[in-house]
Write a protein that holds these residues in place. Structure first.
Motif, PDB file in Angstrom:
ATOM      1  N   SER A  11      -8.558 -68.952   2.612  1.00 16.14           N
ATOM      2  CA  SER A  11      -8.130 -68.068   3.698  1.00 16.14           C
ATOM      3  C   SER A  11      -7.043 -68.717   4.561  1.00 16.14           C
ATOM      4  CB  SER A  11      -9.318 -67.640   4.563  1.00 16.14           C
ATOM      5  OG  SER A  11      -9.891 -68.767   5.167  1.00 16.14           O
ATOM      6  N   ASP A  27     -13.294 -69.169   1.155  1.00 14.56           N
ATOM      7  CA  ASP A  27     -13.195 -69.509   2.581  1.00 14.56           C
ATOM      8  C   ASP A  27     -12.039 -70.484   2.813  1.00 14.56           C
ATOM      9  OD1 ASP A  27     -15.198 -67.926   3.620  1.00 14.56           O
ATOM     10  OD2 ASP A  27     -16.757 -69.416   3.249  1.00 14.56           O
ATOM     11  N   VAL A  28     -11.926 -71.479   1.931  1.00 13.25           N
ATOM     12  CA  VAL A  28     -10.824 -72.439   2.063  1.00 13.25           C
ATOM     13  C   VAL A  28      -9.486 -71.732   1.850  1.00 13.25           C
ATOM     14  CG1 VAL A  28      -9.827 -74.584   1.173  1.00 13.25           C
ATOM     15  CG2 VAL A  28     -12.302 -74.334   1.273  1.00 13.25           C
ATOM     16  N   LEU A  78     -20.537 -67.998  -6.380  1.00 19.65           N
ATOM     17  CA  LEU A  78     -20.364 -69.447  -6.207  1.00 19.65           C
ATOM     18  C   LEU A  78     -18.979 -69.798  -5.673  1.00 19.65           C
ATOM     19  CD1 LEU A  78     -22.105 -70.950  -9.377  1.00 19.65           C
ATOM     20  CD2 LEU A  78     -22.869 -71.106  -7.002  1.00 19.65           C
ATOM     21  N   GLY A 130     -17.258 -70.330  -1.286  1.00 20.00           N
ATOM     22  CA  GLY A 130     -16.773 -71.473  -0.502  1.00 20.00           C
ATOM     23  C   GLY A 130     -15.285 -71.698  -0.729  1.00 20.00           C
ATOM     24  N   ALA A 131     -14.857 -71.565  -1.988  1.00 23.02           N
ATOM     25  CA  ALA A 131     -13.435 -71.753  -2.303  1.00 23.02           C
ATOM     26  C   ALA A 131     -12.583 -70.677  -1.627  1.00 23.02           C
ATOM     27  CB  ALA A 131     -13.228 -71.704  -3.811  1.00 23.02           C
ATOM     28  N   THR A 148     -16.766 -62.940   8.447  1.00 28.59           N
ATOM     29  CA  THR A 148     -15.713 -63.078   7.437  1.00 28.59           C
ATOM     30  C   THR A 148     -15.975 -64.166   6.397  1.00 28.59           C
ATOM     31  OG1 THR A 148     -14.533 -64.554   8.922  1.00 28.59           O
ATOM     32  CG2 THR A 148     -13.896 -62.236   8.969  1.00 28.59           C
ATOM     33  N   ARG A 192     -18.772 -66.991   1.691  1.00 24.77           N
ATOM     34  CA  ARG A 192     -20.074 -67.455   1.177  1.00 24.77           C
ATOM     35  C   ARG A 192     -21.128 -66.384   1.406  1.00 24.77           C
ATOM     36  NH1 ARG A 192     -20.669 -73.198   0.096  1.00 24.77           N
ATOM     37  NH2 ARG A 192     -19.004 -74.317   1.147  1.00 24.77           N
ATOM     38  N   ARG A 193     -21.213 -65.888   2.653  1.00 21.09           N
ATOM     39  CA  ARG A 193     -22.210 -64.873   2.992  1.00 21.09           C
ATOM     40  C   ARG A 193     -21.779 -63.495   2.490  1.00 21.09           C
ATOM     41  NH1 ARG A 193     -22.501 -65.800   9.102  1.00 21.09           N
ATOM     42  NH2 ARG A 193     -20.773 -67.083   8.500  1.00 21.09           N
TER      43      ARG A 193
END
Lengths: 326, 257
Positions: A212, A209-210, A203, A206-207, A267, A270-271
């Motif tokens: 990065s 990704d941010v 979960l 997403g965080a 990269t 999420r995935r």
């Protein structure tokens, strides 16, 4: 498909030859379809030896891979693995304390999983305290604290291990990791931790990704960076500690699987974390199948196989991807 | 109501006063540029305006609300930042990078909604990034990359955008391109822009108002045309400056002493 293949391998392949069709027939008979053709010995081999080993391999591979990917994201460091903050060193010290007879009834090998777990979580807590006291910590100070705590605990572990020559071999076997002592008991012991921690890590994709774009920019994008870091590191470490307490130190999975998945799907965390769960689970079961069959009836250390298999796979995919970009 | 109101702001760090007693009001739909020599406190002020630094004394209100009372998510929906040295993670596409700007709206655990996607597409279109939306951010030129960083800030749909040296490292054409598209957003969309700039000519030409900072304090605050022509400007920079008029626009020229 890869995961299904791993499940079939885990159940059907081993020193006692049992055909895939008969294993599938036995599986079907458990849901009321047809009759099993397995003897009671074969059934015991499947359900009391191979099945718990398969399940523990799946959850260990999934947890170590997702924890490695999470650590790489939260520290923005491609060399990060689940042992970065001292989990391995702490677990090693705890396990060695249990395995080595320290006298006065202070330890017994039966406590190995418990003391490994306590050691792992204690090491992470110490790293967290040394690295900047919890919420005020930043990624770099935590990594440095992890290196310091790991070195300290590893030296203590080595000292303890060398003090008892009779148990050195058993300590080494534990340190190299193995699924050989898997049981339904160990599965039920780690499964709740692994399920909860894996869900939290996935979960958090997403965080990550941010994150990065770095701590400061993440905060201006609305991310409570320090709180997210605390939750994500906590979940990764707890899940890893649970796995390590059950199977010892299986190296390489946590660092190599996220990298292979990144090369395959890109990269985005999420995935990447979702796929790492599946890929890591399958990867470790295949590695374990090799570990317990190539030199049967004796076994290769699982950590040796993960590195021997993982490194060429990684290099092959890396070179293929480079070829694509040319 | 003012878009931004800075009240008697002081920021102390490591024993040094980086910003001292700064008061500043920026009206909605206007462009305010902060100028000043290196070490004047521009970046510290910018970081405080977006909540990356805490005020030691005083306050920053955005849209009438104290920034210190907002959590990260609310703040990210109120004021956005174009940093001086943005981190551009290779492997991410232009679209995904710009979409980070919507996270504060749709939340961490939900994907972008159709309205979020419409805003992302609109921003990509306005900043001429649609055709390169699937490109890896690492493959962009300096000008394209800076447009993308501005696009991420635009995607946050905030009433105020703060930019720290948004044109540093860009060639002249791309400097003008970035500033022109920001000006268009101010005029057409009512965006409020607060920027720091080293180029005094461009600062004067694009901003409605200039604020000169020196040693953490506001030395001058007024209409661009007045600040650019003030002798205080040369004193703060400790050099000879001359202002010449070209086609009705002020050009600030440094002169060797």
């Amino acid at each position: 498909m890869g995961l299904l293949g791993a499940v079939i391998c885990g159940l059907a392949v081993g020193p006692t030859p049992i055909g895939v069709g008969r294993v599938l027939g036995d599986l079907a008979s458990h849901v009321g379809l047809g009759h099993t053709t397995l003897s009671s010995l074969q059934s015991t081999v499947i359900w009391q030896l191979r099945a718990p080993r398969l399940v523990l391999g799946l959850v260990a591979g999934a947890m170590l891979s997702v924890a490695g990917g999470t650590y790489q994201g939260v520290f923005r460091n491609p060399l990060a693995d689940p042992y970065l903050l001292g989990v391995a060193a702490g677990a090693g010290l705890g396990a060695t304390f249990a395995i080595v007879d320290v006298g006065a009834g202070l330890s017994t090998p039966a406590w190995t999983p418990l003391l490994a777990f306590v050691g792992a979580m204690g090491a992470v807590a110490l790293t967290w305290l040394v690295g900047g006291r919890g919420l005020r910590s930043n990624a770099s100070s935590l990594i440095l604290a992890g290196v310091a705590v790991s070195s300290l605990l590893t030296s203590l572990q080595t000292f303890l291990q060398q003090s008892s020559s009779t148990s050195i071999a058993r300590v080494y076997i534990w340190l190299l990791g193995s699924l050989a002592s898997s049981s339904w008991n160990s599965v039920t012991m780690v499964l709740p931790y692994v399920v909860v921690c894996t869900v939290i890590c996935v979960l958090a994709g997403g965080a990550l990704d941010v994150m990065s774009v770095g701590d400061d920019e993440s905060r201006t994008l609305g991310l409570p960076v320090r709180r997210v870091r605390l939750i994500v590191i906590g979940a990764s470490s707890l899940g890893t500690a649970a796995i390590v307490s059950a199977v010892g130190l299986i190296g390489f999975v946590g660092i190599i699987v996220p990298h292979i998945v990144r090369l395959l799907v890109g990269t985005s965390y999420r995935r990447l974390l979702q796929i790492s769960v599946i890929f890591g689970a399958a990867f470790l079961v295949y590695a374990d199948t090799i570990a317990r069959t190539v030199m049967a009836p004796s076994e290769l250390p699982l950590g040796v196989v993960t590195a021997l298999v993982g490194a060429p796979v990684f290099v092959t995919i890396l070179s293929l991807r480079r070829g694509d970009r040319r | 109501m003012s878009a931004v109101e800075v009240r008697e702001l002081s920021v102390v760090a490591g024993g040094a006063t980086l910003v001292r007693n700064v008061s500043l009001t920026v009206e909605p739909g206007t462009w305010c540029t902060i100028i000043g020599p290196n070490g004047a406190g521009k970046t510290t002020l910018v970081e405080t305006l977006v909540g990356l630094r805490r005020a030691t004394h005083g306050s920053v209100h955005v849209g009438g609300v104290d920034l210190a009372s907002m959590n990260e998510r609310t703040r990210a929906r109120t004021v956005s930042l174009v940093p001086q040295h943005p981190v551009v993670p290779s492997g991410m596409t232009v679209h995904d990078y710009v979409a980070l700007g919507r996270m504060a709206h749709h939340g961490l655990f939900r994907a972008a909604s159709t309205s979020d996607q419409a805003i992302i597409d609109s921003v990509l279109d306005r900043l001429a990034l649609l055709s390169m939306r699937h490109r890896d951010v690492a493959t962009l030129s300096g000008g394209e990359r800076q447009r993308m960083v501005v696009a991420r800030a635009m995607a946050q749909s905030t009433m105020v955008v703060v930019l720290d040296e948004p044109i540093s490292g860009l060639d002249l054409r791309h400097q003008m391109e970035i500033l022109e598209l920001l000006k268009r957003e101010v005029i057409e969309c009512g965006l409020t822009v607060i920027a720091t700039l080293h180029d005094l000519t461009l600062a004067g030409q694009f901003a409605d108002r200039l604020v000169l900072l020196d040693r953490g304090e506001v030395v001058l605050d007024g209409r661009s045309v007045d600040v650019v022509r003030s002798p205080e400007l040369a004193r703060s920079y400790e050099m000879n400056l001359r202002v010449v008029e070209v086609d009705g626009l002020d050009v600030v020229v440094p002169v060797r002493s």
